[in-house]
Write an enzyme that holds these catalytic residues in place. Structure first.
Site, mmCIF file in Angstrom:
data_model
loop_
_atom_site.group_PDB
_atom_site.id
_atom_site.type_symbol
_atom_site.label_atom_id
_atom_site.label_comp_id
_atom_site.label_asym_id
_atom_site.label_seq_id
_atom_site.Cartn_x
_atom_site.Cartn_y
_atom_site.Cartn_z
ATOM 1 C CE LYS A 77 -7.214 2.373 1.396
ATOM 2 N NZ LYS A 77 -7.773 3.489 2.081
ATOM 3 C CG ASN A 81 -0.759 8.842 2.505
ATOM 4 O OD1 ASN A 81 0.207 8.842 3.243
ATOM 5 N ND2 ASN A 81 -1.961 8.444 2.887
ATOM 6 C CG ASN A 96 -1.913 3.400 7.060
ATOM 7 O OD1 ASN A 96 -2.968 3.190 6.488
ATOM 8 N ND2 ASN A 96 -0.744 3.054 6.539
ATOM 9 C CG ASP A 100 -10.434 4.528 3.935
ATOM 10 O OD1 ASP A 100 -10.792 4.463 5.125
ATOM 11 O OD2 ASP A 100 -9.278 4.330 3.562
ATOM 12 C CG ASP A 101 -10.210 8.967 0.039
ATOM 13 O OD1 ASP A 101 -9.061 8.578 0.301
ATOM 14 O OD2 ASP A 101 -10.850 8.555 -0.949
ATOM 15 C CE1 TYR A 111 -4.032 1.346 -0.684
ATOM 16 C CE2 TYR A 111 -3.555 2.779 1.154
ATOM 17 C CZ TYR A 111 -4.309 2.473 0.049
ATOM 18 O OH TYR A 111 -5.332 3.288 -0.335
ATOM 19 C CD GLU A 147 -9.732 4.309 -0.766
ATOM 20 O OE1 GLU A 147 -8.815 5.067 -0.385
ATOM 21 O OE2 GLU A 147 -10.572 3.836 0.008
ATOM 22 C CG ASP A 148 -7.679 7.408 -3.746
ATOM 23 O OD1 ASP A 148 -7.912 7.898 -2.631
ATOM 24 O OD2 ASP A 148 -6.620 6.821 -3.998
ATOM 25 N NE ARG A 163 -9.066 12.849 -3.531
ATOM 26 C CZ ARG A 163 -8.308 12.330 -2.554
ATOM 27 N NH1 ARG A 163 -7.087 12.762 -2.345
ATOM 28 N NH2 ARG A 163 -8.776 11.345 -1.794
#
Length: 585
Positions: free
Chosen positions: A204, A441, A485, A299-300, A133, A276-277, A186
């Site tokens: 993930k 990150n 994290n 999650d973000d 990851y 995610e993203d 993103r």
């Protein structure tokens, strides 16, 4: 010459002269232009068993298993243990100098021997987490077109519009509990990587299994491909996605809606869909749109918020005072920044019984245009508006730090080196122990390094980052930086949702997850300057988080797994996937 070749072609295809194999489907006789049906016969024995990652054990097959499953001669005669296999692979991995080579070696192992991959990851989590990851997965996504070998998840593009349900049925596993989906717009702090963002859902979900014990066959990585605005990728001959600009508006919304509808239809009410993203505007919109009808989680926004809140709750034991007595300043007002801010405000409200509108006033945000204040309200995106407080405009972060005098400084900007020496030196000028969290990150995008935070604050900062940093020696003292994290939270949260049969994610479940994580930090951890527990006990942590989340699901009436287990921690542990080899009959 002619007569020789003619004699070969005249051979009866059913004969097996010289050990040849019968061409049952006539494939070898076909020219390259003729159509051939890709027939296959799947039997979990012999050669096919060695190429089945779910069941392959390599040299760990016993003598008895080699006889029972027609493996004689297909393996060297030695039989070794899983532990010895693990030792050999770790030695091999450590010889690679380039992190991406380690990543590729781990992906190869996952495709060859699934249980050994997870055994390796669980037993060496601190060493291998940065490989599978962040930060290495960022580079893997950037180069995904070049390193792509086998599909590890489902690609759903605009070409599949109108038939997404059929596409889901192409996935070999039928019982899916967790889906991680991205549209690649993103990726970490790296921007729009389109279809190559698949590395994120794949990474993930390997953590859902290794850290949270969700069975790998229950996990489905998905990339929604609506194009990319990344010119470099559009011009890259090895790019694996649609070569067009990103679809937006109605076309985008319709594809996502079809996907969400198909997922529920195919896998049921209790499948977790983790976003995610996604870019800010889509991330907030999708979460708001589907959180009332699906079991969705971002999650973000939510995972980051939960893990940061846990770190802050733990840090209070070192810094002192209650959460409501601290002042928070954020650099970055996107989905991560506003998500963290909202959960902190929510926890303050829960502790003090004050309305959330009041607790938000202790939290200030800085974006690219400066401090978010009420005079800017008209031009702000909707998710920033709750943070527009009464104050004169302030243009720079340094001026905001000097004016607001925060006790906690949080970076979620996605821009590296934005916590300058002046900013870091200002923090201890009005705080005995300033809390500095550089969360962006990968490592290259971190607002400052651990070494900078400790040296610029003269060793007084309580520091944590999003990606890992090595321990730092300053004035003869060793400081071990914490890592905020998300992997601390989402695997345990997912396990808690699964074991309780939850049908919705509620904010109180995120607070419950934060609380469980903060409780795992020991006095010894605090003595080393840590505000997070070590990753070596992550499965124990995940079980406690799962138990807390499940308890909250039962309390809120959102659980469907009845009756409620008497001991939720033990039940969570009993439901966790084990990577140890199984014996075959």
């Amino acid at each position: 010459m002619t007569s020789d070749s003619a004699s070969v072609l005249d051979l009866d295809t059913k004969t097996t002269v010289g050990g040849g194999v019968e061409d049952a489907y006539g494939e070898d006789q076909a020219t390259e232009e003729q159509l051939v049906t890709p027939w296959t016969i799947s039997v979990a024995s012999g050669y096919s068993l060695l190429r089945d990652p779910h069941h392959n054990k390599g040299l760990a097959f016993t003598e008895k298993e080699r006889d029972a499953h027609y493996l004689r001669g297909l393996l060297p005669p030695v039989c070794i243990s899983q532990e010895l296999q693990e030792k050999k692979l770790m030695r091999s991995l450590r010889q690679y100098q380039v992190p991406l080579q380690r990543y590729m070696a781990m992906m190869d192992l996952q495709e060859r021997n699934e249980r050994l991959f997870y055994k390796l990851l669980i037993d060496n989590v601190e060493e291998l987490l940065p490989v599978v990851y962040t930060p290495t997965v960022g580079e893997a996504c950037q180069k995904y077109g070049c390193i792509f070998r086998r599909p590890q998840g489902l690609y759903i593009s605009l070409k599949e519009k109108g038939k997404i349900l059929e596409v889901l049925k192409n996935w070999p596993e039928r019982s899916i509990q967790v889906i991680v989906v991205t549209d690649g717009e993103r990726i970490l702090g790296l921007g729009d990587l389109g279809s190559q963002g698949m590395g994120i859902p794949v990474g993930k979900l390997s953590l859902y299994t290794a850290l949270g014990g969700i069975h790998p066959s229950s996990c489905l990585p998905v990339t929604i491909d609506v194009g990319t605005n990344n010119e470099q990728l559009l011009n890259d001959e090895f790019y694996i996605g649609l070569r067009q600009k990103r679809a937006t508006g109605q076309e985008y919304a319709e594809l996502l809606h079809e996907f969400m509808t198909a997922v529920k239809q195919n896998y049921g009410e209790k499948v977790i869909v983790q976003y995610e993203d996604f870019a800010n505007h889509n991330a907030f919109e999708l979460l708001a749109k589907y959180s009332k009808s699906h079991l969705v989680f971002n999650d973000d926004i939510q995972g980051t918020a939960s893990v940061v809140l846990a770190g802050l709750v733990a840090a209070l034991k070192v810094v002192g005072r209650t959460l409501a007595e601290h002042t928070f300043l954020f650099l970055g007002a996107g989905e991560a920044g506003t998500g963290i801010a909202e959960l902190i405000a929510l926890e303050m409200s829960r502790q003090t019984k004050a309305p959330i509108e009041e607790t938000r006033k202790k939290i200030w945000l800085v974006d690219s245009k400066g401090l978010i204040v009420s005079s800017r309200k008209e031009s702000l995106q909707h998710f920033k508006k709750p943070w527009a407080h009464e104050h004169e405009p302030v243009k720079t972060l340094l001026d905001a730090v000097k004016t607001i005098k925060p006790t906690v400084l949080i970076g979620s900007s996605g821009v590296g080196q934005t916590f300058t020496k002046e900013v870091a030196e200002a923090m201890p000028s009005f705080n005995e122990k300033p809390v500095i969290l550089a969360l962006s990150n990968p490592t290259s995008q971190s607002e400052c390094t651990a070494e900078q935070a400790y040296s610029w604050s003269e060793g007084r900062a309580i520091f944590a980052s999003g990606s890992p940093f090595d321990p730092v020696e300053y004035n003869g003292k060793l400081f071990v930086p914490g890592q905020a994290n998300n992997a601390y939270i989402f695997p345990g949260l997912g396990l808690g949702l699964v074991i309780s049969g939850a049908i919705r994610v509620h904010d109180e479940m995120l607070l419950a997850a934060s609380e469980a994580l903060a409780q795992q930090v020991t006095e010894e951890n605090f003595a080393n300057g840590l505000i997070y527990p070590p990753f070596t006990i992550i499965r124990k942590i995940s079980a406690h988080i799962a138990a807390n989340v499940a308890a909250k699901a039962y309390e809120l009436g959102l659980a469907t797994h009845l009756p409620r287990p008497a001991n939720l921690v033990k039940y969570a542990e009993s439901r966790m996937y084990s990577p140890l080899y199984r014996s075959y009959r």
